[in-house]
Design an enzyme around this catalytic site. Structure first.
Site: not given
Ligand code: NAP
Length: 431
Positions: A136, A107, A15, A203, A46, A189, A192, A138, A207
């Site tokens: 997402g 969420k 995201v 999940d 990170r 993909g 998970e 919507i 929501k």
């Molecule tokens: N993916 C979706 O389609 C989607 C949809 C709706 C909502 N969300 C929500 O959006 C959020 C992010 O999702 P995502 O899919 O983007 O997750 P993701 O791909 O796993 O990315 C998480 C990010 O957080 C970083 N991170 C982890 N621990 C950290 C820390 N202590 N300090 C700073 N950064 C840190 C990671 O760093 P590194 O990259 O360096 O490891 C990574 O860049 C979540 O709450 C998820 O539930 C996601």
């Protein structure tokens, strides 16, 4: 443009990268739309050196995400780390305490700590926006909180998890069983490596808890949700449902009745002709039944880089325009807790599949159990005969109380002819 909104982004995963990309591609358009220049000041993740396919060198880097919340050149923190506690919660709390607006897609965080975070945000006149957290792309939070603000909602329900919807759609189209399709979804993909959060309904429940709070103006109550996932759904049930004119969907439903608020996430038979039944694959949908507007149906992509980042930026544009709303539609100090309706009082129709020996009198025994619990049958399906062997028998009931149905299941399971515990799936007609 004299106004400027300075942004700090924590989390550069799916995201976070999407947010940076949209701002790079159409930041100027968004700035014109909001009358405010939108600028990324600083970012954090990170691993500073990870290849993310975007150039982050123009932005200041924070090794510790919490530093974003303390910077003078950050007006709004976008939290995209994830997780209900840990760094995400610490960051959001610090940002709000330090007078920064917050936008999040998290969420779990909002479902668990939404009330206390909203209190903090509202006490300081700050925005805590979370459109991306529910379905997402919507804009359902905006729809409930603003577009439909004139209405009281009899119920809000939807397909809130794309992974489950993908798996159920594949199971129906290919006739394969859950485990098989799950492995494929992981390879593609869509699921998970640890699929529990999605397939066990957690999940979707996160929501739903948020939708309930926005729809009914009550504090978020995640623990009040009845949650069942899709692991127990088999290809045979999907095939029977199709024969009967239904599809099986994992739904999140919230409604307000005389017993209080009923929140539930579970698989459901829905008539094939309803809009919700036609939502396939990874798509999400939310239906809100309002007293003046009647039925409204929203469908779109519930996850993924583009749709989720699109929702994050809509929240940013709101802040840039100066639109700061109560987090859950009613200021948190004016929210009233509502009683929770027990699932045992749930009133609805049921699909029940039995596996019983094909011997004389078995249907009479089952009918007697249903009669004793005052459950009436709408239809009964028994295909073919195999005297003395186990055969499936499928029943659809008229509406009855869940407590009665639970006793029916126990009593049928106890019959000598029964080979396995009856499989029960709730039905919704959405009339
Ligand atoms: N993916 C979706 O389609 C989607 C949809 C709706 C909502 N969300 C929500 O959006 C959020 C992010 O999702 P995502 O899919 O983007 O997750 P993701 O791909 O796993 O990315 C998480 C990010 O957080 C970083 N991170 C982890 N621990 C950290 C820390 N202590 N300090 C700073 N950064 C840190 C990671 O760093 P590194 O990259 O360096 O490891 C990574 O860049 C979540 O709450 C998820 O539930 C996601």
């Amino acid at each position: 443009m004299s106004n400027e909104l300075k942004i700090g982004i924590a989390g550069l995963g799916n995201v976070g990268v999407g947010v940076v990309k949209i701002l790079a591609r159409q930041g100027e358009l968004l700035s014109r739309r909001s009358g405010t220049k939108l600028t990324i000041s600083a970012v954090s993740a990170r691993n500073r050196n990870a290849d993310r396919g975007i150039d982050i060198t123009p932005y200041e880097w924070c090794d510790d995400a919490i530093d974003l919340a303390r910077r003078d050149d950050v007006d709004v923190v976008i939290e995209l780390i994830g997780g209900e506690d840990g760094p995400a919660r610490a960051l959001v709390e610090t940002a709000l305490s330090n007078g920064k607006h917050v936008v999040t897609a998290n969420k779990a965080l909002i479902a668990r700590h939404g009330e206390s975070l909203a209190k903090l945000a509202e006490s300081k006149g700050l925005a805590l926006n979370y459109e991306a957290a529910v379905a997402g792309g919507i804009p359902i939070i905006k729809a409930l909180r603003e577009g439909l603000a004139a209405n009281q909602f009899s119920r809000v329900y939807g397909i809130l998890n794309g992974t489950c919807n993908y798996i159920l759609t594949e199971m129906e189209e290919t006739g394969r069983d859950f485990d098989d399709v799950l492995v494929e979804a992981q390879q593609l993909g869509y699921a998970e490596a640890d699929p529990a959060f999605d397939v066990d309904g957690v999940d979707a429940a996160h929501k739903l808890a948020i939708l309930t709070s926005v729809a009914y103006g009550c504090p978020v109550n995640f623990d009040a949700i009845h949650v069942e996932g899709i692991r127990e759904i088999s290809a045979i049930d999907i095939a029977y449902a199709a024969k009967l004119g239904y599809r099986i969907k994992l739904l999140g439903l919230t409604s307000k009745g005389e017993n209080g608020i009923e929140q539930r996430v579970h698989p459901c038979l829905v008539p094939q002709k309803t809009p919700i039944a036609k939502v396939d694959g990874v798509f999400n949908a939310v239906v809100a039944d309002g007293d003046f507007v009647d039925r409204t149906v929203f469908e779109g992509r519930g996850a993924g880089e583009g749709p989720t980042a699109s929702a994050v930026l809509a929240d940013i544009v709101d802040i840039a325009r100066g639109t700061i709303l109560p987090t859950f539609s009613i200021p948190v100090d004016e929210m009233k807790s509502q009683p929770t309706a027990s699932m045992l009082d749930h009133f609805g129709a049921y699909y029940m599949r039995l596996n019983v020996l094909d011997v004389a009198g078995v249907i009479a025994d089952i009918s007697a159990i249903l009669r004793d619990e005052e459950v009436s049958i709408e239809s009964l399906l028994q295909q073919g005969r195999k005297p003395g062997e186990a055969v499936p028998v499928v029943l659809i009931t008229h509406e009855c109380r869940e407590a009665s149905m639970m006793r029916v299941v126990d009593a049928i399971e106890a019959l000598e002819v029964t080979q396995e515990r009856p499989r029960l799936i709730r039905m919704e007609n959405f009339e």
